[in-house]
Design a protein around this motif. Structure first.
Motif: not given
Length: 370
Positions: A72-92
């Motif tokens: 559709d030329g709108d500039g958005y390309i969606m991930a399939d599947p998306p990756v959701t529910g991720v929290t940035p890691s604080t692990k060392v």
């Protein structure tokens, strides 16, 4: 105008960045990542045709040209599947000075094309030097990359890498031979880095940036270098006129992904650089929580001596930027990321760390999975 359901991050709600006439790039990549949780409820928005701008830079109209990856030329390309529910890691994790591998890819051709910024519009961009995939042009899609050939040592890397061509006066100067592209961890928890999702693309830097903006870009490393001259944020006036001296530049890409968009109209908003958390700790920001490999271009051009006529197709030295569109074979990229980046090694293009020979190599003598 076509509408499409979207899940937007906070950054996309508040930020619109530069889309310019120059080649602004996307990282297209391969992934085996799957959703952590069901996707959040999608919102809707109208396809954008307005100008996108960055502070201090004039906005340019976004391309609305449809393409194979963006029908559709709108500039958005969606991930399939998306990756959701991720929290940035604080692990060392255990200390590891290196967590990277090298891709070695040679220039293939030049053309005034940019399949990310101007898809399906040959000749509309300034001139680019393409590396890696031999088929990259204005009509390139994820599928066409995967069907193409490559000058990268690893046949599994069919990615498209491109940057503005460099000129010395009227003479176009190409990097000689294979160039080094590092894939490394940009976050402290290198064990949290995932392979690129299939279809990811982005642009690093902007042809419209000022010298000060280029100097302070988070991905800029030392600026232009030649001989014993460093930290030049435009081309130096001269370089030592010796056979062993070349013009060098390193530029790092953002490596934190929103998990939702493979591309956005400005080709930047779906990606972010890691943020400092104190005591040399880096993690992904909450609105871009997915850690991906940080690409670092390390380019060398065979030019020295009088540099007064050296310029880029996009303008001055501080207009340097590059594009990446992933064409990696998913299994190959996953193996390299797992062994080298998550394994805390310093790997060559075989996925071998000569300082840790017992760890073995990922790829065989032909740079392929055994």
């Amino acid at each position: 105008m076509p509408r499409r359901s979207r899940t937007l991050t906070g950054l996309l709600l508040f930020t619109s960045l530069t889309l310019t006439t120059a080649g602004i790039a996307g990282i297209a990549a391969t992934a085996n990542a799957s959703p952590e949780t069901p996707a959040a409820a999608a919102g809707t928005h109208t396809a954008h045709t307005a100008a996108y701008s960055m502070p201090g830079m004039p906005g340019m109209p976004a391309s609305t040209q449809a393409s194979g990856d963006d029908p559709d030329g709108d500039g958005y390309i969606m991930a399939d599947p998306p990756v959701t529910g991720v929290t940035p890691s604080t692990k060392v994790p255990p200390s590891a000075y290196f967590h990277e591998f090298q891709a070695k890819c040679a220039p293939t051709h030049t053309a005034p094309d940019d399949p990310i910024v101007y898809p399906g519009q040959p000749g509309k961009s300034h001139d680019h030097t393409f590396m890696g995939n031999t088929t990259t042009n204005a009509n390139t899609t994820t599928a066409s990359l995967e069907a193409g050939d490559t000058t990268c040592l690893a046949p599994g890397d069919k990615s498209g890498y491109w940057m503005p061509s460099l000129f010395n006066g009227d003479q176009k100067v190409l990097p000689e031979g294979v160039q080094t592209i590092y894939y490394k961890s940009g976050v402290t928890d290198y064990t949290s880095v995932r392979p690129f999702p299939r279809g990811l693309r982005y642009v690093v830097g902007s042809p419209m940036q000022t010298q000060d903006e280029f100097k302070n870009l988070k991905g800029t490393v030392e600026g232009w270098e030649c001989g014993d001259s460093f930290k030049n944020y435009n081309f130096p006036a001269t370089c030592p006129a010796r056979q062993d001296v070349q013009l060098n530049l390193r530029l790092q890409a953002p490596s934190c992904w929103d998990g939702i968009h493979l591309d956005t109209p400005d080709h930047k908003s779906h990606m972010a650089y890691p943020v400092a958390g104190g005591a040399n700790y880096n993690s992904c920001p909450a609105d871009h929580p997915v850690a991906l490999p940080m690409i670092e271009f390390k380019m060398a051009w065979p030019v020295n001596g009088d540099m007064s006529q050296v310029k880029l197709a996009s303008g001055a030295g501080f207009s340097f930027h590059y594009d990446f569109m992933n064409g990696w074979d998913a299994a190959t990229l996953d193996a390299m990321v797992t062994h080298c980046v998550k394994g805390g090694l310093q790997c060559d293009p075989h996925g071998y760390d000569e300082n840790h020979p017992g760890a073995g190599a990922v790829l065989d003598g032909n740079y392929e999975l055994p």
